[in-house]
Design a protein around this motif. Structure first.
Motif, short mmCIF file in Angstrom:
data_model
loop_
_atom_site.label_atom_id
_atom_site.label_comp_id
_atom_site.label_asym_id
_atom_site.label_seq_id
_atom_site.Cartn_x
_atom_site.Cartn_y
_atom_site.Cartn_z
N ARG A 13 1.77 4.59 4.43
CA ARG A 13 1.52 4.39 3.10
C ARG A 13 2.10 5.70 2.45
O ARG A 13 2.36 5.62 1.02
CB ARG A 13 0.11 4.31 3.01
CG ARG A 13 -0.55 2.94 3.28
CD ARG A 13 -2.00 2.78 3.13
NE ARG A 13 -2.41 1.72 3.58
CZ ARG A 13 -3.63 1.19 3.99
NH1 ARG A 13 -4.86 2.17 3.62
NH2 ARG A 13 -4.00 0.12 4.29
N LEU A 14 2.09 6.82 2.96
CA LEU A 14 2.64 8.12 2.20
C LEU A 14 4.21 7.70 1.86
O LEU A 14 4.63 8.17 0.87
CB LEU A 14 2.52 9.38 3.15
CG LEU A 14 1.07 9.96 3.20
CD1 LEU A 14 1.06 11.04 4.53
CD2 LEU A 14 0.78 10.44 1.98
N PHE A 15 4.85 7.08 2.83
CA PHE A 15 6.23 6.76 2.77
C PHE A 15 6.43 5.88 1.22
O PHE A 15 7.28 6.10 0.52
CB PHE A 15 6.90 6.08 3.92
CG PHE A 15 7.52 7.18 4.73
CD1 PHE A 15 8.76 7.86 4.40
CD2 PHE A 15 6.97 7.43 5.93
CE1 PHE A 15 9.23 8.64 5.13
CE2 PHE A 15 7.53 8.54 6.81
CZ PHE A 15 8.67 8.95 6.57
N VAL A 16 5.43 4.87 1.36
CA VAL A 16 5.55 3.91 0.01
C VAL A 16 5.27 4.84 -1.19
O VAL A 16 6.04 4.59 -2.07
CB VAL A 16 4.37 2.93 0.13
CG1 VAL A 16 4.50 1.99 -0.98
CG2 VAL A 16 4.47 2.03 1.40
N ALA A 17 4.27 5.72 -1.18
CA ALA A 17 4.10 6.45 -2.28
C ALA A 17 5.21 7.41 -2.64
O ALA A 17 5.52 7.48 -3.94
CB ALA A 17 2.90 7.38 -1.97
N ILE A 18 5.95 7.83 -1.65
CA ILE A 18 7.16 8.69 -2.03
C ILE A 18 8.24 7.89 -2.62
O ILE A 18 8.86 8.20 -3.69
CB ILE A 18 7.52 9.22 -0.75
CG1 ILE A 18 6.65 10.42 -0.08
CG2 ILE A 18 9.21 9.87 -0.82
CD1 ILE A 18 7.09 10.91 1.27
N ALA A 19 8.53 6.71 -2.24
CA ALA A 19 9.39 5.81 -2.66
C ALA A 19 8.80 5.70 -4.17
O ALA A 19 9.88 5.59 -5.14
CB ALA A 19 9.46 4.50 -1.94
N ILE A 20 7.76 5.39 -4.28
CA ILE A 20 7.52 5.22 -5.74
C ILE A 20 7.73 6.33 -6.66
O ILE A 20 8.10 6.32 -7.96
CB ILE A 20 5.89 4.82 -6.03
CG1 ILE A 20 5.77 3.42 -5.23
CG2 ILE A 20 5.40 4.97 -7.23
CD1 ILE A 20 4.29 2.91 -5.18
N VAL A 21 7.56 7.59 -6.39
CA VAL A 21 7.71 8.66 -7.03
C VAL A 21 9.24 8.74 -7.33
O VAL A 21 9.61 9.12 -8.31
CB VAL A 21 7.28 9.99 -6.08
CG1 VAL A 21 7.88 11.22 -6.68
CG2 VAL A 21 5.85 10.10 -5.78
N VAL A 22 10.09 8.64 -6.08
CA VAL A 22 11.24 8.55 -6.52
C VAL A 22 11.91 7.48 -7.55
O VAL A 22 12.56 7.78 -8.45
CB VAL A 22 12.10 8.28 -5.09
CG1 VAL A 22 13.86 7.95 -5.37
CG2 VAL A 22 11.78 9.07 -4.21
N ILE A 23 11.34 6.18 -7.54
CA ILE A 23 11.64 5.21 -8.55
C ILE A 23 11.08 5.76 -9.80
O ILE A 23 12.03 5.69 -10.99
CB ILE A 23 11.02 3.78 -8.06
CG1 ILE A 23 11.88 3.41 -6.76
CG2 ILE A 23 11.14 2.97 -9.23
CD1 ILE A 23 10.75 2.24 -5.95
#
Ligand SMILES: Nc1ncnc2c1ncn2[C@@H]1O[C@H](COP(=O)(O)OP(=O)(O)OP(=O)(O)O)[C@@H](O)[C@H]1O
Ligand SMILES: [Mg+2]
Lengths: 250, 245
Positions: A217-227
């Protein structure tokens, strides 16, 4: 057409990286809580989509408010320092030095002073955003063409006309390079602000998932931050295309 | 009758650098006056003083009977100094805009008169050097001032284009008589265009000769082959280069 061509090689690189990652996690059998595979991450994203949408919206909103306030502050500082050289020599060096204070370090203090509402969060984002905008704009305002300035003065221009017709339009491209830096910083600022204490937002979501060892889930959050950062950046680029006219594009 | 420009006893220094020394220059209404002088003698500085961006160290400048200040002349700088973010027509009306009201329709009409129709909506970087100078000239002309100050408007051009621009400038000027003060390095150009030519010494600039050009108007390009023209050109060249007659 050319932009599609230019986007192709990095896109292929990303695809290869993801494929390699998937292969490595499958073959090595590494624990998911340590390094989830891309497919784990996609599954996590799908499972969590409702919560994620809510948190993303909250962070996006905070980012945009903060970015807007930060840019407004930066432009205000730039214009004031430009128009009042006396104030400029007194304040500009301090402003530069103040940038050595890490925002993370003063963020807890802001919470003490301003509580847990939106105010300290906005201040954090303003603090990280205003400086690049102020410096870039101030620089652009001060570097307008002296020949055109002479021409305008001889034609009877007053200070206001010199500012609105020459200095400000001249500063626009430089201002936009400041805005682009601030755009990326604003998302970062929002995440830090949410770490401080918040009941919603991607930053708060990350804190919770960290405690639960949910790396996927942390990876998902990071992806969202990048987007999010890319979206804000894209908005600035769009605005630049609409306002900055008549220069050779190279 | 008041003169379009009356400069008396004008001296100017930048710190210790003496640039202009005791100049007397007069431009009558409707007169075309040129200044020729060596590079660095202080010709552009004279324009900056007339335009009011510097205050002279000594002497007086009057424009149409009024003490010189900003906003009294139509000025064409040595470099076109166009705004790269403005379209050509918006550049042309800049001086009008500063004074109050921009007349875009008139600007478009003039642009086509000077062979720039179709360029009104372009940006300066899309124009050649000669075209940019025409735009800078129009900007000065349309400022609607009695006195036009043109600082080496054609210096960046090749000989062919320059000839064309002379023809063009004379046509416009003969149809719209204004007082013109024109700076150049080029003696032939000065004699071809002017009623009066002032020759400047090198820095600090003084007037070493004031020549009344004896050829009538409208003037044709072939005046340069007239024996009197050739003699006059020879004399001014000797004056400027300092060689004995
Ligand atoms: N603002 C200024 N401050 C200090 N010195 C100046 C300034 N403007 C011009 N000068 C000096 O005054 C002298 C005359 O300059 P000016 O530009 O008037 O010459 P010019 O006759 O127009 O030369 P050119 O024919 O090459 O254009 C030069 O030595 C220049 O360095
Ligand atoms: Mg000059």
């Amino acid at each position: 057409m050319t932009s599609v061509k230019r986007a192709l090689p990095p896109a292929i690189t990303v695809l290869l990286l993801i494929a390699g990652w998937q292969l490595y996690t499958t073959l090595s059998g590494i624990d998911t809580w340590l390094l989830p595979s891309p497919s784990d991450i996609l599954t996590a994203a799908a499972d969590q989509r409702e919560a994620l949408a809510r948190h993303t919206l909250a962070t996006a909103e905070l980012t945009l408010y903060g970015f807007g306030a930060g840019v407004a502050t930066g432009l205000f500082v730039a214009v004031v320092l430009h128009l009042l050289p006396g104030v400029r020599v007194a304040i500009y060096p301090l402003l530069v030095i103040s940038q050595n204070v890490p925002t993370i370090a003063i963020a807890p203090l802001l919470v003490v002073w301003l509580g847990f509402g939106i105010a300290p969060k906005l201040v954090v984002i303003i603090l990280v955003c205003f400086f690049p905008v102020a410096v870039a704009t101030l620089d652009g305002l001060g570097r307008s063409d002296a020949l055109i300035a002479d021409y305008m003065l001889m034609s009877g221009a007053n200070r206001r006309q010199l500012f609105t017709k020459l200095q400000w339009p001249h500063a626009l491209p430089t201002m936009f390079s400041g805005l682009k830096i601030a755009a990326t910083y604003s998302v970062l600022g929002a995440i830090i602000a949410e770490w401080l204490g918040s009941d919603k937002g991607i930053g708060q979501y990350m804190i919770i998932q960290k405690s639960a060892f949910r790396a996927d889930r942390l990876f998902v959050a990071i992806a969202i931050v990048v987007i999010l950062a890319l979206v804000v950046f894209g908005l600035v680029v769009l605005l630049e295309k609409l306002t900055v006219k008549g220069r050779r594009r190279d | 009758m008041t003169e379009a420009l009356k400069v008396t006893g004008l001296s100017h220094s930048f710190g210790d650098l003496e640039v202009l020394k005791d100049l007397d220059i007069t431009v009558q209404k409707g007169e075309f006056v040129s200044i020729v002088g060596p590079s660095g003698s202080g010709k552009s500085t004279l324009f900056h003083l007339v335009g009011g961006v510097h205050t002279p160290t000594a002497g007086a400048i009057e424009i149409n009977g009024q003490k010189a200040k900003r906003g009294l002349i139509g000025y064409m700088p040595q470099q076109p100094a166009l705004m790269p973010w403005r379209t050509i027509e918006k550049n042309v009306v800049l001086a009008q805009e500063i004074k109050g009201k921009a007349d875009i329709a008139a600007a478009r009409e003039w642009l086509s008169k000077v062979g720039l129709d179709g360029f009104a909506d372009k940006y300066p970087h899309q124009l050649s050097g000669g075209m940019q100078q025409r735009v800078a000239f129009l900007r000065a002309l349309l400022s609607d001032q009695e006195l036009l100050c043109l600082d080496e408007p054609f210096s960046a051009l090749d000989a062919m284009t320059r000839l064309e621009m002379h023809r063009w400038l004379l046509d416009i000027w003969e149809a719209n008589r204004r007082a013109v003060l024109f700076v150049t390095h080029n003696i032939e150009e000065a004699l071809l265009l002017s009623d009066t030519v002032y020759v400047f010494s090198s820095r600090p600039a003084t007037v070493i000769e004031k020549v009344t050009v004896p050829f009538g108007r409208p003037r044709r390009d072939d005046v340069v082959d007239d024996p009197d023209f050739v003699k006059l050109r020879r004399r001014l060249t000797d004056l400027l280069t300092g060689s004995p007659r």
